[in-house]
Design a protein around this motif. Structure first.
Motif, PDB file in Angstrom:
ATOM      1  N   ALA A   1       0.878  -1.253   0.144  1.00  0.00           N
ATOM      2  CA  ALA A   1       0.212  -0.226  -0.025  1.00  0.00           C
ATOM      3  C   ALA A   1       0.798   1.794   0.465  1.00  0.00           C
ATOM      4  CB  ALA A   1      -1.102  -0.152   1.391  1.00  0.00           C
ATOM      5  N   LEU A   2       0.924   1.803  -1.092  1.00  0.00           N
ATOM      6  CA  LEU A   2       1.116   3.189  -1.017  1.00  0.00           C
ATOM      7  C   LEU A   2       0.430   4.480  -0.286  1.00  0.00           C
ATOM      8  CD1 LEU A   2       2.625   2.794  -4.296  1.00  0.00           C
ATOM      9  CD2 LEU A   2       4.276   2.263  -3.067  1.00  0.00           C
ATOM     10  N   ASP A   3      -0.658   4.609  -0.082  1.00  0.00           N
ATOM     11  CA  ASP A   3      -1.217   5.367   0.428  1.00  0.00           C
ATOM     12  C   ASP A   3      -1.759   5.314   1.873  1.00  0.00           C
ATOM     13  OD1 ASP A   3      -2.312   8.219   0.652  1.00  0.00           O
ATOM     14  OD2 ASP A   3      -3.923   7.688   1.096  1.00  0.00           O
ATOM     15  N   ASP A   4      -2.017   5.456   2.921  1.00  0.00           N
ATOM     16  CA  ASP A   4      -2.817   5.143   3.746  1.00  0.00           C
ATOM     17  C   ASP A   4      -3.921   5.297   4.264  1.00  0.00           C
ATOM     18  OD1 ASP A   4      -0.340   6.284   5.559  1.00  0.00           O
ATOM     19  OD2 ASP A   4      -1.891   8.299   6.278  1.00  0.00           O
ATOM     20  N   PHE A   5      -4.576   5.031   2.746  1.00  0.00           N
ATOM     21  CA  PHE A   5      -5.907   4.875   2.975  1.00  0.00           C
ATOM     22  C   PHE A   5      -6.557   3.546   1.921  1.00  0.00           C
ATOM     23  CE2 PHE A   5      -7.226   9.137   3.166  1.00  0.00           C
ATOM     24  CZ  PHE A   5      -8.094   9.578   3.403  1.00  0.00           C
ATOM     25  N   ASP A   6      -5.122   2.880   1.993  1.00  0.00           N
ATOM     26  CA  ASP A   6      -5.114   1.922   0.980  1.00  0.00           C
ATOM     27  C   ASP A   6      -4.930   0.663   1.531  1.00  0.00           C
ATOM     28  OD1 ASP A   6      -6.085   2.943  -1.379  1.00  0.00           O
ATOM     29  OD2 ASP A   6      -3.899   4.375  -1.664  1.00  0.00           O
ATOM     30  N   VAL A   7      -4.121   0.860   2.970  1.00  0.00           N
ATOM     31  CA  VAL A   7      -3.683  -0.321   3.900  1.00  0.00           C
ATOM     32  C   VAL A   7      -4.360  -1.526   4.136  1.00  0.00           C
ATOM     33  CG1 VAL A   7      -2.993  -0.283   6.721  1.00  0.00           C
ATOM     34  CG2 VAL A   7      -1.908   1.294   5.055  1.00  0.00           C
ATOM     35  N   GLU A   8      -5.632  -0.928   4.574  1.00  0.00           N
ATOM     36  CA  GLU A   8      -6.667  -1.957   4.758  1.00  0.00           C
ATOM     37  C   GLU A   8      -7.317  -3.337   3.917  1.00  0.00           C
ATOM     38  OE1 GLU A   8      -9.407  -0.829   8.532  1.00  0.00           O
ATOM     39  OE2 GLU A   8      -9.385   0.466   6.967  1.00  0.00           O
ATOM     40  N   GLU A   9      -7.231  -2.553   2.779  1.00  0.00           N
ATOM     41  CA  GLU A   9      -7.081  -2.585   1.007  1.00  0.00           C
ATOM     42  C   GLU A   9      -6.277  -4.403   1.005  1.00  0.00           C
ATOM     43  OE1 GLU A   9      -7.992   0.301   1.979  1.00  0.00           O
ATOM     44  OE2 GLU A   9     -10.219   0.166   1.517  1.00  0.00           O
ATOM     45  N   ALA A  10      -5.064  -3.560   0.918  1.00  0.00           N
ATOM     46  CA  ALA A  10      -3.186  -4.267   0.613  1.00  0.00           C
ATOM     47  C   ALA A  10      -3.696  -5.429   2.010  1.00  0.00           C
ATOM     48  CB  ALA A  10      -2.275  -3.517   0.930  1.00  0.00           C
ATOM     49  N   ALA A  11      -4.253  -5.160   2.702  1.00  0.00           N
ATOM     50  CA  ALA A  11      -4.115  -6.780   3.873  1.00  0.00           C
ATOM     51  C   ALA A  11      -4.964  -6.776   3.484  1.00  0.00           C
ATOM     52  CB  ALA A  11      -4.352  -5.872   5.158  1.00  0.00           C
ATOM     53  N   GLU A  12      -6.003  -6.993   2.790  1.00  0.00           N
ATOM     54  CA  GLU A  12      -7.519  -8.134   2.976  1.00  0.00           C
ATOM     55  C   GLU A  12      -7.106  -8.783   1.493  1.00  0.00           C
ATOM     56  OE1 GLU A  12     -11.745  -7.546   1.076  1.00  0.00           O
ATOM     57  OE2 GLU A  12     -11.173  -6.112   2.285  1.00  0.00           O
ATOM     58  N   LEU A  13      -6.284  -8.021   0.442  1.00  0.00           N
ATOM     59  CA  LEU A  13      -5.703  -8.635  -0.602  1.00  0.00           C
ATOM     60  C   LEU A  13      -4.691  -9.953  -0.253  1.00  0.00           C
ATOM     61  CD1 LEU A  13      -5.425  -6.153  -2.741  1.00  0.00           C
ATOM     62  CD2 LEU A  13      -7.566  -7.864  -2.819  1.00  0.00           C
ATOM     63  N   ARG A  14      -3.653  -9.835   0.615  1.00  0.00           N
ATOM     64  CA  ARG A  14      -2.704 -10.331   1.119  1.00  0.00           C
ATOM     65  C   ARG A  14      -3.936 -11.676   1.571  1.00  0.00           C
ATOM     66  NH1 ARG A  14      -0.848  -6.077   3.920  1.00  0.00           N
ATOM     67  NH2 ARG A  14       0.515  -4.958   2.023  1.00  0.00           N
ATOM     68  N   GLU A  15      -4.806 -11.129   2.646  1.00  0.00           N
ATOM     69  CA  GLU A  15      -5.530 -12.282   3.278  1.00  0.00           C
ATOM     70  C   GLU A  15      -5.789 -13.149   2.175  1.00  0.00           C
ATOM     71  OE1 GLU A  15      -7.607 -12.024   6.195  1.00  0.00           O
ATOM     72  OE2 GLU A  15      -5.778 -11.081   8.113  1.00  0.00           O
ATOM     73  N   HIS A  16      -7.139 -12.775   1.637  1.00  0.00           N
ATOM     74  CA  HIS A  16      -7.183 -13.444   0.271  1.00  0.00           C
ATOM     75  C   HIS A  16      -6.469 -14.105  -0.424  1.00  0.00           C
ATOM     76  CE1 HIS A  16     -11.393 -14.243  -2.528  1.00  0.00           C
ATOM     77  NE2 HIS A  16      -9.796 -14.401  -3.657  1.00  0.00           N
ATOM     78  N   PHE A  17      -5.139 -13.793  -0.745  1.00  0.00           N
ATOM     79  CA  PHE A  17      -4.976 -14.158  -2.110  1.00  0.00           C
ATOM     80  C   PHE A  17      -3.115 -15.246  -1.038  1.00  0.00           C
ATOM     81  CE2 PHE A  17      -6.503 -11.703  -5.143  1.00  0.00           C
ATOM     82  CZ  PHE A  17      -6.767 -12.102  -5.494  1.00  0.00           C
ATOM     83  N   ARG A  18      -3.830 -14.811   0.435  1.00  0.00           N
ATOM     84  CA  ARG A  18      -2.704 -16.018   0.965  1.00  0.00           C
ATOM     85  C   ARG A  18      -1.316 -15.435   0.786  1.00  0.00           C
ATOM     86  NH1 ARG A  18      -5.504 -15.328   4.794  1.00  0.00           N
ATOM     87  NH2 ARG A  18      -3.664 -16.129   6.160  1.00  0.00           N
ATOM     88  N   LEU A  19      -0.923 -13.848   0.909  1.00  0.00           N
ATOM     89  CA  LEU A  19       0.755 -13.649   0.439  1.00  0.00           C
ATOM     90  C   LEU A  19       1.394 -13.538   1.714  1.00  0.00           C
ATOM     91  CD1 LEU A  19      -0.261 -11.511  -2.630  1.00  0.00           C
ATOM     92  CD2 LEU A  19       0.817 -13.425  -2.753  1.00  0.00           C
ATOM     93  N   PRO A  20       2.352 -12.834   1.940  1.00  0.00           N
ATOM     94  CA  PRO A  20       2.601 -12.702   3.315  1.00  0.00           C
ATOM     95  C   PRO A  20       2.564 -11.298   3.518  1.00  0.00           C
ATOM     96  CG  PRO A  20       4.437 -12.842   1.559  1.00  0.00           C
ATOM     97  CD  PRO A  20       3.143 -13.169   0.760  1.00  0.00           C
TER      98      PRO A  20
END
Length: 200
Positions: free
Chosen positions: A84-103
């Protein structure tokens, strides 16, 4: 061996230096950003491909579309990291990591960086000094806070970035006026004691 692939996301024009450095280190870089940033001077020479998405509202992606798009990309392009390059994108990046099981940080950990209430609770549990604060869920807890803690108070949105949406109130009565104005949205805010000091 193929170089690691980074998927960077940003709803704002941010992270140019990171994108350049990531590519310079030999990584493959994809960028997902808001359609509104299409005319910005992204370092295209450092980015394999840019994907533009419409936002539901500023800083809010349609995550169903985001997941579907990333799933399609990953059919032929393995993604190793999501940034995530912006504060607003931190949660979305986390959701994507969990969905695709990325570190990387998952949603619970990411909340400590985005949600001001979660952040203060975690800091307090760790013994760090924070201003007196209260969630705005329960009327009696709010009244107890105003009896115990001397004003002025700051009313802060839990999920905004920088100083957006913050209001300073001078009395308990003024605090209740603000909470009544917030109505059904007050659970998205917290109140804390105003503590003067330097801003860094």
């Amino acid at each position: 061996m193929n170089p690691p692939t980074f998927l960077c996301i940003s709803c704002e024009f941010k992270g140019v230096d990171f994108l350049k450095a990531c590519k310079a280190l030999g990584n493959k870089v994809y960028l997902v950003t808001a359609k509104s940033t299409e005319d910005k001077p992204w370092p295209r020479e450092s980015i394999a491909e840019i994907f533009y998405m419409d936002e539901v509202r500023h800083g809010v992606w349609n995550m169903e579309h985001f997941v579907a798009g990333l799933a399609y990309l990953m059919r032929s392009n393995k993604v190793h990291k999501i940034v995530a390059l912006d504060d607003f994108d931190v949660e979305e990046a986390a959701e994507l990591r969990e969905h695709f099981r990325l570190p990387g940080m998952g949603q619970t950990t990411a909340r400590h960086f985005r949600d001001k209430l979660a952040m203060r609770l975690k800091a307090s549990e760790a013994g760090l000094r924070v201003p007196e604060f209260t969630a705005l869920f329960n009327d009696e807890e709010i009244n107890e806070f105003t009896r115990r803690v001397k004003p002025p108070y700051m009313v802060k949105p839990r999920l905004e970035a920088a100083a957006r949406g913050i209001r300073k109130v001078q009395t308990a009565e003024e605090l209740w006026q603000v909470l009544n104005e917030l109505g059904e949205k007050r659970h998205n805010y917290l109140a804390e004691q105003f503590r003067p000091g330097d801003i860094y």
